[in-house]
Write a protein that holds these residues in place. Structure first.
Motif: not given
Lengths: 172, 172
Positions: A1-2, A4-5, A8, A10, B66, B110-112, B137-138, B140-142, B144-145
């Motif tokens: 489990m990361d 850091k997600a 992301k 907002s 996300m 990009t993450a979930y 999990e992350v 991509t490095t995109d 977020c909208m």
């Protein structure tokens, strides 16, 4: 489990105003969101250790002053990393009392709302407060500060009592 | 009271995945936020009319995919303005099943995270679901909208069942 997600997700940057009679307080929060539109209600997650937590329960209301992108970091620091139990956070602040008795902060605020507490949910270290919006006003056309902007551009940090605090050993 | 102030609150753009056994669904939501960090919990506000509302209660879990800033508007429209009762929203979608049984959407994500339902609060037209994060999990490095980007740049609109829906006669 990361975890850091979770970073992301907002958010914005807000000052939560609250009161216990004539005693006033303000604290920074990023977790404010609208819950319903009929009637308009909003929720905020507040740490049980915070003075704001006590004041929202005692005053049965809270205000949300929405900060603009240009808000200086020291202004945020004055609300975010000190407790209203230790210092008078209202000193030298430019505010007025709203109809709920909560302070509305006028510097760096692009819009605000006031809400009367209608429900709250105990979620362990924090409480989710749900309030019915009873006053709201747009003050400027400024862009709002997002939590991401605060971190990435302003290099702001997160106190341990925040819902979004991530310990360094977990990847934060 | 100027309810346009509520439009200054900041949000992201997410697909909420849910399931009832083998039946799967996804819907767009903007009101996801972290509630506590110990343990990591998140909340989401879902309209009671939505199929996702039923599925979260039945499956006792939800996922949050996300969306990145570059997500095409038609992709969002496929999740946001139709009910899973009327159309199979999973058709032609690129997803995998997470450990909670909820779908994790892989395009434009990009993450979930996945969360097991631990509490819910009835707030009238909507329910606030609180879940403990069990997977994250992350991808991509995109960037977020944000909901603001969706409205201002993508010219996206808001369905009536969203918490942040603002009727035109109220200034929306």
């Amino acid at each position: 489990m990361d975890l850091k997600a979770l970073q992301k997700l907002s958010y914005g940057m807000y000052i939560i105003g609250s009161h216990d009679g004539e005693k006033l307080n303000g604290q920074i929060a990023n977790t404010v969101f609208q819950i319903t539109s009929e009637p308009p209600t909003v929720a905020v997650s507040i740490n049980k250790q915070n003075l704001t937590h006590d004041y929202i329960l005692k005053g049965q209301a809270f205000s949300v002053s929405m900060l603009c992108q240009a808000t200086p970091l020291p202004f945020i620091g004055g609300f975010g990393f000190k407790s209203g139990r230790d210092v008078d956070k209202m000193k030298d602040q430019n505010y007025r009392l709203g109809e709920t008795g909560c302070p509305i902060f006028l510097d760096n605020t692009t819009a605000y709302l006031e809400a009367e507490l209608i429900q709250h949910l105990d979620v362990g270290t924090h409480t989710i407060f749900v309030g019915k919006v009873v006053a709201a006003e747009v003050l400027t056309t400024d862009v709002c500060m997002t939590y991401d902007y605060y971190h990435q551009v302003k290099r702001g940090t997160t106190p341990k009592t925040a819902p979004s605090y991530l310990a360094k050993d977990k990847g934060g």
